[in-house]
Design a protein around this motif. Structure first.
Motif, PDB file in Angstrom:
ATOM      1  N   ARG A  98       0.837  -1.201   0.000  1.00  0.00           N
ATOM      2  CA  ARG A  98       0.000   0.000   0.000  1.00  0.00           C
ATOM      3  C   ARG A  98       0.878   1.259   0.000  1.00  0.00           C
ATOM      4  N   ASN A  99       1.957   1.230   0.735  1.00  0.00           N
ATOM      5  CA  ASN A  99       2.865   2.378   0.762  1.00  0.00           C
ATOM      6  C   ASN A  99       3.603   2.552  -0.561  1.00  0.00           C
ATOM      7  N   VAL A 100       3.980   1.449  -1.197  1.00  0.00           N
ATOM      8  CA  VAL A 100       4.619   1.534  -2.521  1.00  0.00           C
ATOM      9  C   VAL A 100       3.666   2.181  -3.516  1.00  0.00           C
ATOM     10  N   ARG A 101       2.400   1.767  -3.477  1.00  0.00           N
ATOM     11  CA  ARG A 101       1.413   2.354  -4.386  1.00  0.00           C
ATOM     12  C   ARG A 101       1.197   3.833  -4.062  1.00  0.00           C
ATOM     13  N   ASP A 102       1.180   4.178  -2.761  1.00  0.00           N
ATOM     14  CA  ASP A 102       1.074   5.594  -2.383  1.00  0.00           C
ATOM     15  C   ASP A 102       2.214   6.413  -2.978  1.00  0.00           C
ATOM     16  N   LEU A 103       3.422   5.868  -2.902  1.00  0.00           N
ATOM     17  CA  LEU A 103       4.588   6.563  -3.449  1.00  0.00           C
ATOM     18  C   LEU A 103       4.448   6.749  -4.959  1.00  0.00           C
ATOM     19  N   GLY A 104       4.009   5.698  -5.638  1.00  0.00           N
ATOM     20  CA  GLY A 104       3.845   5.782  -7.083  1.00  0.00           C
ATOM     21  C   GLY A 104       2.783   6.789  -7.483  1.00  0.00           C
ATOM     22  N   GLU A 105       1.638   6.761  -6.803  1.00  0.00           N
ATOM     23  CA  GLU A 105       0.546   7.678  -7.133  1.00  0.00           C
ATOM     24  C   GLU A 105       0.923   9.122  -6.819  1.00  0.00           C
ATOM     25  N   THR A 107       3.895  10.409  -6.701  1.00  0.00           N
ATOM     26  CA  THR A 107       4.896  10.858  -7.676  1.00  0.00           C
ATOM     27  C   THR A 107       4.229  11.262  -8.983  1.00  0.00           C
ATOM     28  N   ALA A 108       3.270  10.451  -9.414  1.00  0.00           N
ATOM     29  CA  ALA A 108       2.579  10.746 -10.674  1.00  0.00           C
ATOM     30  C   ALA A 108       1.746  12.020 -10.585  1.00  0.00           C
ATOM     31  N   ILE A 109       1.209  12.322  -9.395  1.00  0.00           N
ATOM     32  CA  ILE A 109       0.353  13.491  -9.235  1.00  0.00           C
ATOM     33  C   ILE A 109       1.171  14.772  -9.114  1.00  0.00           C
ATOM     34  N   THR A 110       2.304  14.702  -8.424  1.00  0.00           N
ATOM     35  CA  THR A 110       3.005  15.941  -8.052  1.00  0.00           C
ATOM     36  C   THR A 110       4.311  16.210  -8.788  1.00  0.00           C
ATOM     37  N   LEU A 111       5.105  15.183  -9.062  1.00  0.00           N
ATOM     38  CA  LEU A 111       6.467  15.418  -9.546  1.00  0.00           C
ATOM     39  C   LEU A 111       6.722  14.952 -10.966  1.00  0.00           C
ATOM     40  N   LEU A 112       6.420  13.705 -11.259  1.00  0.00           N
ATOM     41  CA  LEU A 112       6.796  13.099 -12.539  1.00  0.00           C
ATOM     42  C   LEU A 112       5.546  12.593 -13.251  1.00  0.00           C
ATOM     43  N   GLN A 113       4.770  13.534 -13.778  1.00  0.00           N
ATOM     44  CA  GLN A 113       3.499  13.165 -14.400  1.00  0.00           C
ATOM     45  C   GLN A 113       3.671  12.306 -15.647  1.00  0.00           C
ATOM     46  N   SER A 115       6.260  10.150 -16.225  1.00  0.00           N
ATOM     47  CA  SER A 115       7.009   8.909 -15.991  1.00  0.00           C
ATOM     48  C   SER A 115       6.054   7.764 -15.652  1.00  0.00           C
ATOM     49  N   PRO A 116       6.305   6.574 -16.184  1.00  0.00           N
ATOM     50  CA  PRO A 116       5.452   5.426 -15.851  1.00  0.00           C
ATOM     51  C   PRO A 116       5.503   5.136 -14.359  1.00  0.00           C
ATOM     52  N   MET A 117       4.349   4.954 -13.766  1.00  0.00           N
ATOM     53  CA  MET A 117       4.276   4.690 -12.338  1.00  0.00           C
ATOM     54  C   MET A 117       4.971   3.379 -11.987  1.00  0.00           C
ATOM     55  N   SER A 118       4.959   2.433 -12.897  1.00  0.00           N
ATOM     56  CA  SER A 118       5.605   1.145 -12.648  1.00  0.00           C
ATOM     57  C   SER A 118       7.107   1.308 -12.421  1.00  0.00           C
ATOM     58  N   ILE A 119       7.710   2.272 -13.108  1.00  0.00           N
ATOM     59  CA  ILE A 119       9.149   2.510 -12.954  1.00  0.00           C
ATOM     60  C   ILE A 119       9.444   3.193 -11.627  1.00  0.00           C
ATOM     61  N   ILE A 315       5.586  -7.869  -3.328  1.00  0.00           N
ATOM     62  CA  ILE A 315       5.055  -6.528  -3.078  1.00  0.00           C
ATOM     63  C   ILE A 315       4.884  -5.766  -4.388  1.00  0.00           C
ATOM     64  N   TYR A 316       5.874  -5.846  -5.244  1.00  0.00           N
ATOM     65  CA  TYR A 316       5.799  -5.112  -6.520  1.00  0.00           C
ATOM     66  C   TYR A 316       4.674  -5.646  -7.399  1.00  0.00           C
ATOM     67  N   GLY A 317       4.555  -6.963  -7.470  1.00  0.00           N
ATOM     68  CA  GLY A 317       3.514  -7.551  -8.321  1.00  0.00           C
ATOM     69  C   GLY A 317       2.118  -7.211  -7.842  1.00  0.00           C
ATOM     70  N   THR A 318       1.895  -7.251  -6.534  1.00  0.00           N
ATOM     71  CA  THR A 318       0.550  -6.986  -6.014  1.00  0.00           C
ATOM     72  C   THR A 318       0.199  -5.507  -5.992  1.00  0.00           C
ATOM     73  N   SER A 319       1.176  -4.625  -6.157  1.00  0.00           N
ATOM     74  CA  SER A 319       0.892  -3.190  -6.121  1.00  0.00           C
ATOM     75  C   SER A 319       0.080  -2.717  -7.322  1.00  0.00           C
ATOM     76  N   PHE A 320      -0.099  -3.595  -8.329  1.00  0.00           N
ATOM     77  CA  PHE A 320      -0.866  -3.225  -9.524  1.00  0.00           C
ATOM     78  C   PHE A 320      -2.285  -3.789  -9.503  1.00  0.00           C
TER      79      PHE A 320
END
Length: 368
Positions: A98-105, A107-113, A115-119, A315-320
Motif C-alpha cells: 500500500r505504501n509503494v502504491r502511495d509513493l507511485g501515485e 509521484t505521478a500526481i506531483t512530480l513526474l506526471q 514517468s510510468p508509475m511502474s518505474i 510486493i511489486y507484483g501486487t501493487s498493480f
C-alpha cells in the motif's frame, strides 16, 4: 539475538517511532467525516492507540528476549504460532504494498506526471530492498538523517501558515456539536488502525535495542510527541481549508500548502510538501517490508537478503492489483482498516491472555 548484535540506540528507536508514525498520515485528513471535529477524533484514536501500545510493551516486557514470531510460538504453540506468523508476514507485505502504491501515485500526481508509475514504484522498492540488504543498523540510521530536516520543513510550513494568516482556527468551531458518538465512530477502529495501531511492528524491532529490557521510555515519549504533532496538523489543515473542502480533498495537505501561492519570494511549496510526505511514506514502507522479510527469515532460518528479493517481488507484483488511485484509497481507508483490527488488536489480546495462562501454569518462556 546476542547482545553483541544489538546495535540500535535509544535515540534511533525514538526517531524511528516518530518518523514511522508520521508516515503518510499528514497526506490525508484522518477522521474527516466528522468535519471540524476531526482533531477530536484523532485525539480519541491517539488515546486508544496508547492503550494498545501499553499492551505491546507489556508483551515485550513479559517475553523480553523474543520478537513477535517467538511470542506467537510461545503463546499459541509451535504449529499454530508459526501459521499465525505467516499471516503476519503477508499482512506486513500488504501494508508495504500500500505504501509503494502511495509513493507511485503521489509521484505521478506531483512530480513526474510523464514517468510510468511502474518505474517509479520499482525504484522506491529497490531502494527499500537495498536498505534491508544492508541490515537493521542502516535502516535505523535513516531517521537520524531524515527526521531533523523533515521536522524543520514542517515547522517552516506551519510558520508560513501562521505568518500569512492562512489559518483561521475559528473554522474548528463549534466543538463536538453532534455529541460524542460520531467522534467515537470515527476514531474506533479506523484511526486506531491507522496510524496508531501500526505500532505493532515494533514487536519485531524492540528486541534490536542495544540494551537489555524494553525501550519503554523512548517509545512512550516519542508516541506522545508525535500524537500531539499529528493532532495539531489535522487542526491546521482544517483551519486553512475549512471542514468541507479538507474533507473532500484527495490530498488536503497539498491543497493547504497551495494556498501559500501568493508568496512572492518562493514558489511551488507543494513540491516541498510532497517531498516531506515521500520521506514519511518511504520509511513506513521500509519498516513494513523489513518486518515481513524478518518473519520469513526467522521461520525458515534463511538469510534476510534472500527473502528481501522474494518479498520485494511479491510486493511489486501486487501493487498493480488496484485499478486506480480512487480504488486504492477507498480500500485502504475502508475495508483494510477493519481487517487491521484482527492483526493489531484481536490477536495481541488473545496472545496476552495465553501468555498469562501459561505463566500461571509455570511455563518458562523458551530462549530465542
Amino acid at each position: 539475538m546476542s547482545q553483541s548484535t544489538k546495535k540500535i540506540t535509544g535515540l534511533q528507536m525514538t526517531f524511528m517511532v516518530i518518523l514511522f508514525e508520521i508516515g503518510s498520515t499528514p497526506m490525508f485528513l484522518i477522521g474527516g467525516k466528522v468535519r471540524q471535529d476531526a482533531w477530536l477524533a484523532m485525539s480519541i484514536g491517539a488515546v486508544a492507540g496508547f492503550l494498545l501500545l501499553l499492551l505491546y510493551l507489556w508483551l515485550q516486557r513479559r517475553l523480553p528476549e523474543m520478537e513477535w514470531t517467538g511470542m506467537l510460538r510461545f503463546g499459541f504453540g509451535r504449529i499454530a504460532g508459526s501459521l499465525t506468523a505467516i499471516f503476519y508476514c503477508g499482512y506486513f507485505a500488504y501494508q508495504a504494498m500500500r505504501n509503494v502504491r502511495d509513493l507511485g501515485e503521489l509521484t505521478a500526481i506531483t512530480l513526474l506526471q510523464s514517468s510510468p508509475m511502474s518505474i517509479t514504484m520499482l525504484v522506491f522498492l529497490i531502494i527499500g530492498g537495498y536498505a534491508i540488504w544492508k541490515g537493521a543498523e542502516i535502516i535505523f540510521r535513516l531517521p537520524e538523517i531524515l527526521l531533523p530536516g523533515l521536522m524543520l520543513c514542517y515547522f517552516i510550513l506551519i510558520g508560513l501558515f501562521l505568518l500569512m494568516k492562512s489559518a483561521d482556527f475559528r473554522r474548528l468551531m463549534p466543538v463536538a456539536e453532534n455529541g460524542l458518538r460520531p467522534l467515537l465512530n470515527a476514531a474506533l477502529p479506523d484511526i486506531v488502525s491507522f496510524p496508531f495501531g501500526q505500532m505493532i511492528v515494533f514487536l519485531l524491532l524492540w528486541s534490536l535495542w542495544e540494551q537489555t529490557g524494553v525501550p519503554s521510555k523512548y517509545t512512550i515519549g516519542a508516541y506522545i510527541g508525535v500524537s500531539l504533532f499529528l493532532i495539531f496538523m489535522v487542526m491546521l489543515t482544517i483551519s486553512v481549508l475549512g471542514p468541507n473542502l479538507s474533507h473532500c480533498s484527495v490530498l488536503p495537505l497539498l491543497e493547504a500548502v497551495r494556498t501559500l501561492s501568493r508568496l512572492k519570494f518562493i514558489e511551488r511549496l507543494d513540491i516541498l510538501a510532497a517531498i516531506m510526505i515521500f520521506i514519511g511514506i518511504m520509511i513506513k514502507m521500509l519498516i513494513f517490508f523489513f518486518c515481513s522479510v524478518r518473519i520469513a527469515s526467522i521461520l525458515t532460518n534463511k538469510s534476510e537478503k534472500i527473502w528481501a528479493m522474494a518479498v520485494g517481488a511479491v510486493i511489486y507484483g501486487t501493487s498493480f492489483i488496484e485499478r486506480n488511485y480512487t480504488q486504492h484509497i477507498s480500500i485502504g481507508l475502508g475495508p483494510s482498516l477493519k481487517v487491521d483490527v484482527i492483526f493489531q488488536v484481536v490477536i495481541p489480546l488473545i496472545l496476552a491472555l495465553a501468555v498469562l495462562l501459561r505463566g500461571r501454569k509455570g511455563f518458562i518462556p523458551p530462549g530465542r
